[in-house]
Structure formats: structure tokens, C-alpha cells
Design a protein around this motif. Structure first.
Motif, PDB file in Angstrom:
ATOM      1  N   GLN A   1       0.829  -1.196   0.000  1.00 29.79           N
ATOM      2  CA  GLN A   1       0.000   0.000   0.000  1.00 29.79           C
ATOM      3  C   GLN A   1       0.870   1.256   0.000  1.00 29.79           C
ATOM      4  O   GLN A   1       0.640   2.197  -0.767  1.00 29.79           O
TER       5      GLN A   1
ATOM      6  N   GLU B   1       0.926   4.014  -3.110  1.00 32.72           N
ATOM      7  CA  GLU B   1       0.557   5.405  -2.861  1.00 32.72           C
ATOM      8  C   GLU B   1       1.714   6.347  -3.181  1.00 32.72           C
ATOM      9  O   GLU B   1       1.532   7.376  -3.828  1.00 32.72           O
TER      10      GLU B   1
ATOM     11  N   GLU C   1      -5.360  -2.456  -6.816  1.00 35.32           N
ATOM     12  CA  GLU C   1      -4.876  -1.791  -5.604  1.00 35.32           C
ATOM     13  C   GLU C   1      -5.968  -1.737  -4.539  1.00 35.32           C
ATOM     14  O   GLU C   1      -5.726  -2.029  -3.365  1.00 35.32           O
TER      15      GLU C   1
ATOM     16  N   MET D   1      -5.901  -3.534  -0.836  1.00 37.39           N
ATOM     17  CA  MET D   1      -6.076  -2.767   0.398  1.00 37.39           C
ATOM     18  C   MET D   1      -7.241  -3.311   1.226  1.00 37.39           C
ATOM     19  O   MET D   1      -7.221  -3.258   2.456  1.00 37.39           O
TER      20      MET D   1
ATOM     21  N   THR E   1      -6.529  -5.830   3.924  1.00 35.96           N
ATOM     22  CA  THR E   1      -5.966  -5.406   5.210  1.00 35.96           C
ATOM     23  C   THR E   1      -7.062  -5.120   6.234  1.00 35.96           C
ATOM     24  O   THR E   1      -6.749  -4.802   7.388  1.00 35.96           O
TER      25      THR E   1
END
Length: 842
Positions: free
Chosen positions: A453, A457, A510, A514, A517
Motif C-alpha cells: 500500500q 501510494e 490496488e 487494500m 488489510t
């Protein structure tokens, strides 16, 4: 309460007064309020006047307590501590008052200029004005624009900041500089004075108002401008770049993702097309404040802000974000408020502020869908191919650990592809897994998703990849055209599969990574290998617990208000959005309708004209006799209900089946009988045909032939069940056929019911309750389409004997549920309906 005068633009009805009083009390006590007010009862104005009255009173009495502004020193007498606190509080109040007065003088001066010069007056008169979008060449051709910066981060302490390996500065110093640079955003500060001014004004209590669509937000802003609070309330509207961009080279791109990419590319150092001429330097406080002052000088919607930006040659997107600090009422779409990362990117702080979410009846579904991510096999394969092309192009120029991370992402993508393409046919079974189970089964549980992540980013890899693919596709198209000119008779070459899509495929990947998590219990990984209707393998992260995603809003805000025309069943909000909130902090207000009771009649019906029971459950829906029975019932009702009737079916499939039966059985006798009194229209499946259908329906009702009305066949949760106004003659009758229960065999629904049951605090019927509530929210939205103002009248007829049961009846909106009549045979409903409309003619 300081005063019961709420500054309503006209004498409010008693229910509006009750609404505003309760809203004022909820805000004063810092509670969560669930407000139900039927459409046509002035809900928006009640929200505006009740909340802005509270804000005004809160300012006058001072919201900051001196007891919280200073900490006592050791062994210091209490009276000295109290004096210090009082002194600190007084100084801060004086400083704040000074800053507010300075801002007021600036805005008053701007208002005077606008009035004298007559600028921005056309803003509200030219809503349909199309912005110029000149056809200019594309953005930077330099391949290096798509090269990710050097990346060095192997621990969580660096939080994914970019490190320059060629710099003489140490890694630690570069990280400190990176943190300093990250603060230099247009919505943070421009110079020392502006920062002090903004920080102090930012501490004032603000109201964040969110709704679903830009048209609803514009309507809300228009309502604010009617009130006594319009002049003294500094309001700003937030929207996407696509809605606010005034750079013709960028907004001509149309697609929201492309507009975002182009905007960010223009801000990049060394961009051939940059910097954007409408984007002042971040430290040009005078220019940014000029936009802020004009933006706040009047209550403006996003179209007005575009006009202000064009006139001042200043970007409305960043300008509006900067104005948030000084604004007191911020109007924004659902996604900007509810999505954590979007909220953070806009610099929005909810701490100690008021949050009002209008049209909140679908909030649970909205939260769930915002955090649910679905990937098709085609998308995943496309992302893998595109990322492979990218690393082949730039491998020799990628610095730091870029290659390591990109290879790791490719490895994860490859695992997802294998998961959706099992070698054995027996393995192609739909499945549901918990997140940890999926990670373990896929052998990716050893990968630190937080590091992935951070990398995604910091590197902006998804955006760079998309730009690279777009440029590669353009070049391939140019080459193809050149070859075609050289040899016109040659077969036309097909584009490379990896370049056929401009969608942000890696962005979706992506988002999925994410989602992995999130807490294990809050979601499920659903794998589907398709069906006849929807072929193709899909993997989806499905959020089950919207409460966890909504929790930051609840914890940070001083008060949260959920408002809607029909909020029932309320139990879903309590169980699935506020499960950990003490009952004492939640207030529920449901007001009646402004119409007199005799203007609405609601009747449940047990049996049709021949006496056949009306139960539209899944097993009986295929019963041809039941289809005939409901057709005969509607044909009879068409004889006594004037003008327009809107009839809702549980699904498009069932609507088509029933209509086909009416049109073919016994030479179409039933449909012919209906069409003697009503011209029949059907809701189209295609969204772009809805407006035409509604227009034709309205034209038929308003035609000179008053003996021939119209019947509109719709679908619950379709385009016509929400946001459509069937007032007056457009909806004298609303007929609901059956209960629109979702397919109980759906894998996703089964998991949601299981989750509701598992975390229900002992409620043995929690799963069933969730299932019924999902159904009844659709019913309530549909039957609320008719009564739209005080003088309106209509009948609501519920065709299914289950509507008469107390369990279902309790889930109807209060303004409907308290006045429901029951008819166990068809003759009774004909008598009641005939009498109702005869009295309206008298």
C-alpha cells in the motif's frame, strides 16, 4: 433552546416546527439523530433552518470552554490555574473575533464589488451553458512522465516517502523534508499570516451536509439561499475535478480518471504542458484568498463556483478546498464524506463538527458498495499484461526497489489469475472465504500488504501505468493508420489486447489488495465462475460490516444526523451502523405528513376478484392463475382510480412474465380490458430510455381525453422507484404487487444474513430481520412516490396478504403505517377506493 424562531422563510407547519426543535436539541446534546420526514414536508428547509439556527446560537454563547484551554502546573493553586485558563480563553476568543471580523470586512468588500460591477449575476441563469472544450493536442509525449520515481522503503517508519538515491542528503533528512513538503498543500497554508488565519477559523464548528447527487446538492444550496441565514453563512460546495475543472485542455477529456491524471500531470515539475495556467502558486495567498472571498460572498453551488473560477482565472477545484477552512457550511457528495481516503485527501476534519447526511435511507448499502471491490478475470489479466509491458519498457531505468515491488505485485496478480482459472473443472465452484483463509489458501499471507500500500501510494504506479498505456495505444493507432495509408488493401491490423482498455485496471487491483488489510471478520472473499446471464469468473471483496467504515465519522463528529423521506425500518441503522453506540446517544424522530388524513388511503388486500389468495412468494410467482388474478384486479382498479396509476413489480423478470401473460392469454383479454381505461407504459431496462417513457406517460395523462389515463408498470429498486416525482395526476394510485424479497439463494445475501445473526447480541431472528428490512426499504421508497405536497391526494394499494401481518406492517413509514386499512376480499377495496375518489371530486 435560546429561541423558537428558526427563521423559516414562511410560516412553518407544526410538524416542521417539531422537526426543527428536535434537530436543535439533538445538536445541542451531541447526539446521533435519525430523522424521517416524508417528501413534500419541507425536510430540506427544516434541516437548514434548524441546524443554522443552532450554529448561530452556538457561536453567540461561545463553543470553547475555558476549562479545556490550559493545563495546571505542579503545586499551583487552583485559583491561579483558573485565572490562567480564563485569560487564555479570553485571548483566544478575542483573536478569533478579530480574524472573523477581518474576514467579514473582506467578504463585505467583495459583495460590494460584485453588486456594483454586476459580476457573477448570470451564474445561476446559465445552468445549461456548455463549457468550451477546444480540440487541442494531447498531453506530454515524454515517456519519462510515466516513469515512477526512485523508491527506497523497507520499514513502516518511512511510510512510503520517495527517497532520492542521488542526493547528498541523508535518508533521514530527506524524510523530514518530504514531511515538510507534504504540508505545502493549497488547503493547508500559503504564508504565515494565512496559516494563522486559516488554523484559527478552521477550529470553528462547521456543518458538513452530504447527499447522493449533484442535483440534490444544488437544490439544497438553492434552499439555503432562500433563508435569513444566507448572508451570514459562509457556504462552499465541494465536487470532483471533472465537475470543477476550468482548464479546457483537461476537462475536454470527460472521463473522471483521465481528468484527474491530466490535472496531476500538469502540476508535475518539468511537465511540458504545465503548470496549469489556472492554478496559482501555492504560496500566492492573495490569489487564493481572492477566490475564497468571492466563493463565500454568496451561497453558491458548483456551477456558480465554475463561473467564479473562470472570471478570476483561478482553479475552482483547489480554490473550493482552500475555502473550506473559512466556510461554516460545506456541501459535498456522499463519497467525499464517507470514504476515508477521499476525506483525508480533501483535508476534511470532522472533529467536533456537525455531519448531516440527507437521503440517508440507502446509507447502509452505500457504505457497503463503496468498500466492496470486484475484479473480473479479464481485468486481472489486463492488469498483468499492462504491468509486464511497463516493466519491460522501464526496467533499466527503475531506481531503488521499484523492480522488487512491481515484481511482487505481478506475483500477486498471477496468483489471482490462477485462483480464477483452476486446472480441474471440479474446482470451478463458487466459494466464500474469510480474508485470512483466502490469504493462506493463495499463499500470499507472508506478504506485507501495508508495505505494498505504501509503495502504490508513494509511487503513483497505477496513474503512471495508465498514462503509459494510453500513450502506447495512441502510438499504435498512429502506426496502424500509417500502414493503412501505405497499403489500403491490406487487412486492418487489430489493436494489441493489452492496449484495448483505458480503465484504471491497476487501481482496482490496488483497492482489492487494500481491502485485504481490513479486519478478518468484517468481509468475505467471494469467488464466482459465472452463469448463463453473467458469464466470466469474478473475485470480490465484500464488506459485511459498514459500521466499522462509518465509525470514524461517529467518533470524530460532535453530532451526526441521518435524514430521509422514509427511514424505516430503523432497526437496521441501530444494528448495523451504530452497534457500539449507547442507546442514550441515539434519537429517532419521525413526523407525520402535512396532508390532511383524508387525502391518503392505504389498503392491504388479501384476495383477488375471484377469491384467489394474493401471496406472491417465490414459489407462487410462476402460477398463471395468480398472474391472471392480479391482472383482473388492476383492470378493475383502473375503472375507479382516475388519471395515472404507478404499479410496482418485484423485478424486471416478473414484470415481463406477467405482461406477456396478460398480452397473450385468452387473446390478450386482460391487457385489452386494462387498455380500455389506461394506456400502458413499461419501465425500460435501459437508463437512457427512462426520461422518454416518463415524458410519454405524463403527456398521456395530460391529454384532452380525460376518460383515458395511463398505467405505468415499474420495478422496485428500479430507476422509477426513487427520486421520481409522481405528484398530483401523475400518481393518483400506487399499486404494490407482492413483497420484493431478494433471492435468498444468493451467496452474498446468505453471508450478510449470517453476519447479522452472528453479531446480533442474542437476537435469534437477526438474519431474518435483515432480509425483511432489505425488502421493506425498497417498498417504502416506492410507495412514497405519490404524495408530494400539502394539496396532493392518492391511494396506496398493497397486493399481498402478508402486508396485513403486524411484523411487516411495523416496517412501513409511520405516516403510512398508522392509517392502513385491511380488505380481506376484493369487493371491499373497490368500495373504499370508489368512495375515496368520489369525495375528492365533490
Amino acid at each position: 433552546m435560546a429561541s423558537e424562531s428558526f427563521g423559516f422563510p414562511f410560516e412553518p407547519y407544526s410538524i416542521q416546527k417539531e422537526f426543527m426543535k428536535e434537530l436543535y436539541n439533538v445538536l445541542s446534546e451531541g447526539k446521533i439523530g435519525i430523522f424521517e420526514s416524508p417528501t413534500g414536508t419541507g425536510k430540506s428547509l427544516s434541516l437548514i433552518c434548524g441546524s443554522l439556527k443552532w450554529l448561530k446560537d452556538n457561536d453567540e454563547k461561545g463553543s470553547e470552554s475555558p476549562e479545556t484551554t490550559a493545563q495546571p502546573k505542579a503545586n499551583q493553586p487552583d485559583w491561579i490555574t483558573a485565572l490562567q485558563r480564563q485569560s487564555t480563553h479570553t485571548k483566544r476568543q478575542l483573536d478569533l473575533a478579530k480574524k472573523k471580523e477581518e474576514l467579514k470586512k473582506r467578504i463585505d468588500r467583495v459583495r460590494d464589488i460584485e453588486k456594483r460591477q454586476g459580476i457573477f449575476e448570470l451564474a445561476t441563469k446559465e445552468r445549461g451553458k456548455k463549457r468550451l472544450r477546444p480540440d487541442t493536442s494531447g498531453l506530454d509525449d515524454n515517456d519519462d512522465d510515466f516513469l515512477v520515481d526512485s523508491y527506497e522503503s523497507d520499514d513502516e517508519k518511512t511510510t512510503g516517502k520517495k527517497i532520492d538515491t542521488k542526493s547528498n542528503l541523508s535518508k533521514e533528512v530527506q524524510e523530514l523534508l518530504a514531511k515538510f513538503e507534504s504540508k505545502k498543500k493549497p488547503f493547508i497554508s500559503y504564508d504565515d499570516d494565512a496559516d494563522d488565519d486559516g488554523a484559527m477559523l478552521e477550529d470553528e464548528v462547521k456543518i458538513y451536509y452530504a447527499s447522493r447527487t449533484h442535483s440534490q446538492l444544488s437544490q439544497f444550496v438553492h434552499e439555503v439561499s432562500k433563508t435569513v441565514y444566507a448572508k451570514d453563512t459562509y457556504e462552499i460546495s465541494l465536487a470532483s475535478r471533472k465537475n470543477l475543472c476550468i482548464n479546457p485542455d483537461v476537462n475536454k477529456l470527460g472521463n473522471v480518471n483521465k481528468v484527474n491524471e491530466a490535472c496531476l500531470d500538469l502540476q508535475k515539475k518539468g511537465s511540458k504542458k504545465g503548470p496549469c495556467k489556472f492554478l496559482p502558486a501555492w504560496d500566492n495567498a492573495a490569489k487564493w484568498n481572492e477566490f475564497r472571498d468571492h466563493a463565500l460572498a454568496k451561497v453558491r453551488d458548483i456551477e456558480d463556483l465554475v463561473t467564479v473560477g473562470e472570471t478570476l482565472s483561478t482553479c475552482p477545484y483547489y480554490g473550493s478546498r482552500n475555502a473550506v477552512k473559512s466556510a461554516r457550511l460545506i456541501v459535498l457528495p456522499y463519497q467525499h464524506l464517507l470514504h476515508t481516503s477521499t476525506r483525508e485527501s480533501l483535508g476534511i476534519s470532522l472533529k467536533g463538527n456537525i455531519v448531516i447526511i440527507d437521503e440517508a435511507h440507502n446509507l447502509l448499502e452505500t457504505m457497503t458498495s463503496m468498500y466492496t471491490v470486484s475484479l473480473s478475470l479479464h481485468q486481472i489479466q489486463l492488469a498483468w499484461n499492462q504491468l509486464n509491458l511497463y516493466i519491460q519498457k522501464y526496467r533499466s531505468r527503475l531506481l531503488g526497489k521499484n523492480v522488487v515491488y512491481i515484481k511482487q505485485i505481478l506475483s500477486i496478480i498471477k496468483i489471482l489469475i490462477r485462483h480464477l482459472t483452476p486446472q480441474e473443472e471440479s474446482q470451478r465452484k463458487d466459494s466464500v472465504m474469510r480474508v485470512n483463509e483466502f490469504l493462506h489458501a493463495s499463499s500470499i499471507d507472508h506478504i506485507n500488504m501495508f508495505k505494498i500500500q505504501n509503495y502504490l501510494e508513494a509511487s503513483s504506479l497505477a496513474r503512471k501505468l495508465n498514462g503509459f498505456i494510453d500513450k502506447a495505444r495512441e502510438r499504435e493507432e498512429e502506426e496502424r493508420q500509417k500502414e493503412q495509408l501505405k497499403n489500403p488493401k491490406a487487412p486492418i491490423a487489430q489493436p494489441s489486447p493489452s492496449l484495448t482498455s483505458s480503465t484504471l485496471t491497476l487501481t482496482q487491483i490496488e483497492s482489492f489488495l487494500m481491502a485485504l488489510t481490513n479486519p478478518d471478520k468484517d468481509g468475505r472473499i467471494v469467488t464466482s465462475f459465472g452463469s448463463l446471464e453473467n458469464p466470466g469468473a469474478v473475485i470480490k471483496y465484500m464488506l459485511l460490516n459498514p459500521a466499522d467504515a462509518f465509525k470514524p465519522v461517529v467518533e470524530e463528529a460532535k453530532s451526526v444526523i441521518l435524514a430521509g423521506g422514509t427511514m424505516e425500518p430503523i432497526s437496521d441503522f441501530l444494528n448495523h451502523l451504530f452497534p457500539s453506540v449507547p442507546e442514550s446517544r441515539i434519537a429517532h424522530f419521525s413526523c407525520g405528513h402535512i396532508i390532511p388524513p383524508e387525502n391518503l388511503t392505504t389498503i392491504t388486500l388479501d384476495a383477488g376478484p375471484t377469491g384467489q389468495p394474493l401471496i406472491f412468494n417465490y414459489e407462487s410467482r410462476q402460477d398463471l392463475k395468480l398472474m391472471d388474478e392480479v391482472g383482473i384486479a388492476i383492470a378493475n382498479l383502473c375503472n375507479v382510480i382516475p388519471d395515472g396509476i404507478v404499479c410496482f413489480f418485484p423485478s424486471f423478470t416478473y414484470l415481463d412474465q406477467v405482461y406477456k401473460r396478460w398480452a397473450t392469454a385468452d387473446n390478450g383479454k386482460i391487457l385489452t380490458q386494462i387498455e380500455k381505461r389506461k394506456k400502458v407504459f413499461k419501465e425500460p431496462r435501459e437508463s437512457n430510455q427512462v426520461e422518454n417513457t416518463l415524458r410519454d406517460y405524463a403527456l398521456q395523462i395530460n391529454s384532452p381525453d380525460k376518460m383515458m389515463g395511463a398505467l405505468l408498470l415499474c420495478v422496485v429498486n428500479g430507476k422509477m422507484s426513487e427520486g421520481i416525482n409522481f405528484s398530483d395526476s401523475l400518481g393518483r394510485g400506487i399499486i404494490m404487487i407482492g413483497l420484493p424479497f431478494a433471492n435468498r439463494g444468493s451467496v452474498e445475501l446468505i453471508e450478510k444474513m449470517k453476519y447479522a445473526q452472528q453479531y446480533s447480541n442474542g437476537n435469534s431472528n437477526a438474519g431474518t430481520e435483515y432480509y425483511e428490512n432489505l425488502c421493506m426499504r425498497g417498498v417504502n421508497q416506492s410507495i412514497g412516490r405519490a404524495i408530494r405536497h400539502r394539496g396532493d391526494y392518492a391511494t396506496i394499494i398493497l397486493l399481498d396478504k402478508r402486508y396485513a401481518t403486524p411484523r411487516i406492517g411495523r416496517k412501513l413509514p409511520r405516516w403510512i403505517g398508522e392509517h392502513v386499512e385491511h380488505a380481506d376480499r376484493f369487493g371491499l377495496i373497490m368500495g373504499k377506493t370508489s368512495k375515496f375518489f368520489r369525495e375528492k371530486k365533490a
